[in-house]
Structure formats: structure tokens, C-alpha cells
Write a protein that holds these residues in place. Structure first.
Motif, mmCIF file in Angstrom:
data_model
loop_
_atom_site.group_PDB
_atom_site.id
_atom_site.type_symbol
_atom_site.label_atom_id
_atom_site.label_comp_id
_atom_site.label_asym_id
_atom_site.label_seq_id
_atom_site.Cartn_x
_atom_site.Cartn_y
_atom_site.Cartn_z
ATOM 1 N N ARG A 6 0.933 -1.275 -0.070
ATOM 2 C CA ARG A 6 0.097 0.058 0.067
ATOM 3 C C ARG A 6 0.926 1.166 -0.123
ATOM 4 O O ARG A 6 1.678 1.343 0.875
ATOM 5 C CB ARG A 6 -1.055 -0.043 1.059
ATOM 6 C CG ARG A 6 -1.876 1.419 1.033
ATOM 7 C CD ARG A 6 -2.970 0.969 2.476
ATOM 8 N NE ARG A 6 -3.916 0.140 2.274
ATOM 9 C CZ ARG A 6 -4.894 0.198 1.326
ATOM 10 N NH1 ARG A 6 -5.353 1.283 0.676
ATOM 11 N NH2 ARG A 6 -5.516 -0.815 1.105
ATOM 12 N N SER A 8 1.591 5.391 0.196
ATOM 13 C CA SER A 8 0.882 6.369 0.932
ATOM 14 C C SER A 8 0.780 7.419 -0.042
ATOM 15 O O SER A 8 1.616 8.383 -0.583
ATOM 16 C CB SER A 8 2.180 6.912 1.768
ATOM 17 O OG SER A 8 1.766 8.071 2.463
ATOM 18 N N SER A 9 -0.508 7.788 -0.280
ATOM 19 C CA SER A 9 -1.044 8.626 -1.305
ATOM 20 C C SER A 9 -0.965 10.129 -0.714
ATOM 21 O O SER A 9 -1.444 10.358 0.365
ATOM 22 C CB SER A 9 -2.451 8.189 -1.805
ATOM 23 O OG SER A 9 -2.789 9.263 -2.697
ATOM 24 N N THR A 11 -2.971 12.408 -2.016
ATOM 25 C CA THR A 11 -4.230 12.975 -1.859
ATOM 26 C C THR A 11 -5.342 12.192 -1.592
ATOM 27 O O THR A 11 -5.221 10.858 -1.410
ATOM 28 C CB THR A 11 -4.590 13.387 -3.479
ATOM 29 O OG1 THR A 11 -5.850 13.756 -3.597
ATOM 30 C CG2 THR A 11 -4.534 11.933 -4.331
ATOM 31 N N GLU A 12 -6.417 12.765 -1.031
ATOM 32 C CA GLU A 12 -7.725 11.902 -0.333
ATOM 33 C C GLU A 12 -8.737 11.917 -1.537
ATOM 34 O O GLU A 12 -9.566 11.411 -1.425
ATOM 35 C CB GLU A 12 -8.077 12.611 0.777
ATOM 36 C CG GLU A 12 -7.325 12.455 2.028
ATOM 37 C CD GLU A 12 -7.757 13.021 3.373
ATOM 38 O OE1 GLU A 12 -8.909 13.772 3.049
ATOM 39 O OE2 GLU A 12 -7.104 13.112 4.573
ATOM 40 N N GLY A 13 -8.527 12.677 -2.656
ATOM 41 C CA GLY A 13 -9.436 12.549 -3.662
ATOM 42 C C GLY A 13 -9.515 11.264 -4.668
ATOM 43 O O GLY A 13 -8.464 10.725 -4.632
ATOM 44 N N ASP A 14 -10.340 11.141 -5.317
ATOM 45 C CA ASP A 14 -10.735 10.050 -6.547
ATOM 46 C C ASP A 14 -9.339 10.194 -7.391
ATOM 47 O O ASP A 14 -9.331 11.126 -8.080
ATOM 48 C CB ASP A 14 -11.876 9.831 -6.766
ATOM 49 C CG ASP A 14 -12.945 9.549 -5.713
ATOM 50 O OD1 ASP A 14 -12.538 8.962 -4.851
ATOM 51 O OD2 ASP A 14 -13.915 9.782 -6.091
ATOM 52 N N ASP A 30 -9.367 13.774 -9.193
ATOM 53 C CA ASP A 30 -10.390 14.813 -8.578
ATOM 54 C C ASP A 30 -9.520 16.115 -8.368
ATOM 55 O O ASP A 30 -8.451 16.202 -8.088
ATOM 56 C CB ASP A 30 -11.071 14.369 -7.503
ATOM 57 C CG ASP A 30 -12.224 13.785 -7.743
ATOM 58 O OD1 ASP A 30 -12.832 13.856 -8.877
ATOM 59 O OD2 ASP A 30 -12.855 13.275 -6.720
ATOM 60 N N ASP A 31 -9.954 17.267 -8.404
ATOM 61 C CA ASP A 31 -9.618 18.683 -7.973
ATOM 62 C C ASP A 31 -8.329 18.988 -8.665
ATOM 63 O O ASP A 31 -7.313 19.532 -8.415
ATOM 64 C CB ASP A 31 -9.289 18.553 -6.624
ATOM 65 C CG ASP A 31 -10.458 18.399 -5.543
ATOM 66 O OD1 ASP A 31 -11.542 18.751 -6.035
ATOM 67 O OD2 ASP A 31 -10.145 17.678 -4.490
ATOM 68 N N THR A 33 -6.046 16.929 -9.662
ATOM 69 C CA THR A 33 -4.761 16.580 -9.021
ATOM 70 C C THR A 33 -4.011 15.856 -9.756
ATOM 71 O O THR A 33 -4.471 14.828 -10.850
ATOM 72 C CB THR A 33 -5.094 15.885 -7.903
ATOM 73 O OG1 THR A 33 -5.864 16.760 -6.959
ATOM 74 C CG2 THR A 33 -3.962 15.433 -7.412
#
Length: 244
Positions: A6, A8-9, A11-14, A30-31, A33
Motif C-alpha cells: 500500500r 502513501s497517497s 491526495t484523498e481525492g479519487d 479529482d480537483d 490533481t
């Protein structure tokens, strides 16, 4: 089988699209990004000022990354970090993009198709297609795009497109790929169609009715994904089994 790691992204956007090229990964979403990584684990993020609110797809070809999305926005980058907005000939959302035979092709809403030889100069093609186009691929000397109402169209030059006829009434085709000498398109209600040439299509039995949104080919396998975590595998695109 090796486990997944996994990342560590930043961004929290899709995130809606990812492409690999020049020893790096670029993902968009999203946004407006754009995130980049050289190892798939450590990512850095940028927000690009663009019309609309998101990027839907990113592709790599001829030493260039290109991304498109809401409002017909088109951006290109040689390194995945520094992006240049290009003049787009459309304000329709662009949902699919590919590069082949020295040409960029992007497809989207209301049958929109735009092309570019260099990623900088884009032209909208007149094609008579009314259905939304969701995805496009290139192989064996031709582009093949899929979309709503079972739309499949093909072109050798990105300018002249021919409607193809399905053996069944496809409601929505969302994904297309090529591999092992076949084009493979997937869509609603578990529909899968295959073609050796992009013109003559055969419906295959997916074994279920879960809508399929995308399909890819690699390492001798086709993989289709869709509703409720559906994952279907096939080595020949004819016989499919669920990955349980």
C-alpha cells in the motif's frame, strides 16, 4: 503470489487514471490533481489550474504524458511534473485517450473525437457519432473507440471513422483493450465482445451480469473489472472465469 504494497497517497481525492512512461508513473483525478512516482510507493502531488474539476485519463506516448478531462482540458508534460495546457478544440469532457502510429486520439462526450500529431496542436474530427465515447485503444494499425448504446467505431488515421455492428444490442461499452491478436470490449450487464480486426465482432459469455467498466491485457491474461468487485480472467477472451 507476492502481496500488494500500500502506497502513501498524497491526495484523498479519487484517482481515475494512471500511465507509465520514462521510468515513472503518473496518476490523475479529482480537483485537477496529478501525482507522480518513480517507484510506485512514494508519490508527490501537484494541482494544475484547469477548466473543470478533474482529469479523467492519462496516457504516455512518444516521450510525452498527456491528460484530459472535464471541460475538454488537455495538458501535456515531458516529465510528468511540469505541465503545459494546450488549446483544446472542444469543451466536451474527454474520457479516453491513446497514442498510436504517431497520433494522439482522445474521445468523449457527444461522440467527440480530437486528434493531435504532437500533443500540442489538436483538431476535432467530424464523425457523425452521437453516443458518448468512453474509451479508445490502438493496435494492428487502427484506433477502436467504444461508448454508449453499444457504439464501436474504428479508424486507421484518426480522421475517418467507421461504425461497426455488434451481434447484440450493447447498452453501454466502457472499456476496450487489445492483446493476443484480439480487440476486447466490455460493458453493461457483463457484456464482452471480441474482434480480430476491429470490424467483425463476436459476443462472448462472461458467466455473469455484473457491469464491466474496464479491461486490460498483460502477461498472457485478459482481466475485466466491474460492479461489486467483479474481476474476470481469461487467456483467450472467450472463456472467462471469476477471480474468487
Amino acid at each position: 503470489t507476492a502481496p500488494w504494497a500500500r502506497s502513501s497517497s498524497p491526495t484523498e481525492g479519487d484517482l481515475y487514471g494512471v500511465a507509465a512512461g520514462d521510468h515513472r508513473l503518473v496518476a490523475v483525478g479529482d480537483d485537477n490533481t496529478i501525482i507522480t512516482s518513480t517507484d510506485g510507493l512514494n508519490w508527490s502531488a501537484d494541482t494544475v489550474s484547469a477548466p473543470g474539476s478533474y482529469f479523467n485519463v492519462v496516457a504516455y506516448g512518444n516521450g510525452l504524458f498527456a491528460t484530459t478531462g472535464d471541460g475538454g482540458a488537455i495538458f501535456t508534460s515531458a516529465d510528468g511534473t511540469n505541465w503545459t495546457q494546450q488549446t483544446s478544440p472542444t469543451t466536451d469532457g474527454l474520457w479516453g485517450m491513446t497514442f498510436g502510429n504517431g497520433l494522439w486520439v482522445a474521445v468523449g462526450g457527444e461522440g467527440t473525437i480530437v486528434t493531435s500529431p504532437d500533443g500540442s496542436h489538436w483538431t476535432e474530427q467530424t464523425n457523425g457519432i452521437a453516443a458518448w465515447l468512453e474509451n479508445v485503444t490502438f493496435d494492428n494499425g487502427q484506433f477502436v473507440a467504444v461508448g454508449g448504446f453499444g457504439e464501436i467505431c474504428a479508424s486507421t488515421d484518426g480522421t475517418n471513422w467507421t461504425h461497426q455492428t455488434l451481434p447484440a444490442n450493447g447498452e453501454q461499452l466502457s472499456g476496450i483493450t487489445s492483446g493476443n491478436g484480439l480487440f476486447v470490449a466490455v460493458g453493461s450487464d457483463g457484456e464482452i465482445f471480441t474482434s480480430p480486426d476491429g470490424a467483425n465482432w463476436t459476443q462472448q459469455n462472461s458467466g455473469g451480469d455484473a457491469s464491466l467498466y474496464n479491461v486490460s491485457y498483460g502477461n498472457g491474461h485478459f482481466v475485466a473489472v466491474g460492479d461489486n468487485g467483479a474481476i474476470l480472467l481469461s487467456t483467450d477472451a472467450i472463456n472467462w472465469m471469476a477471480d474468487t
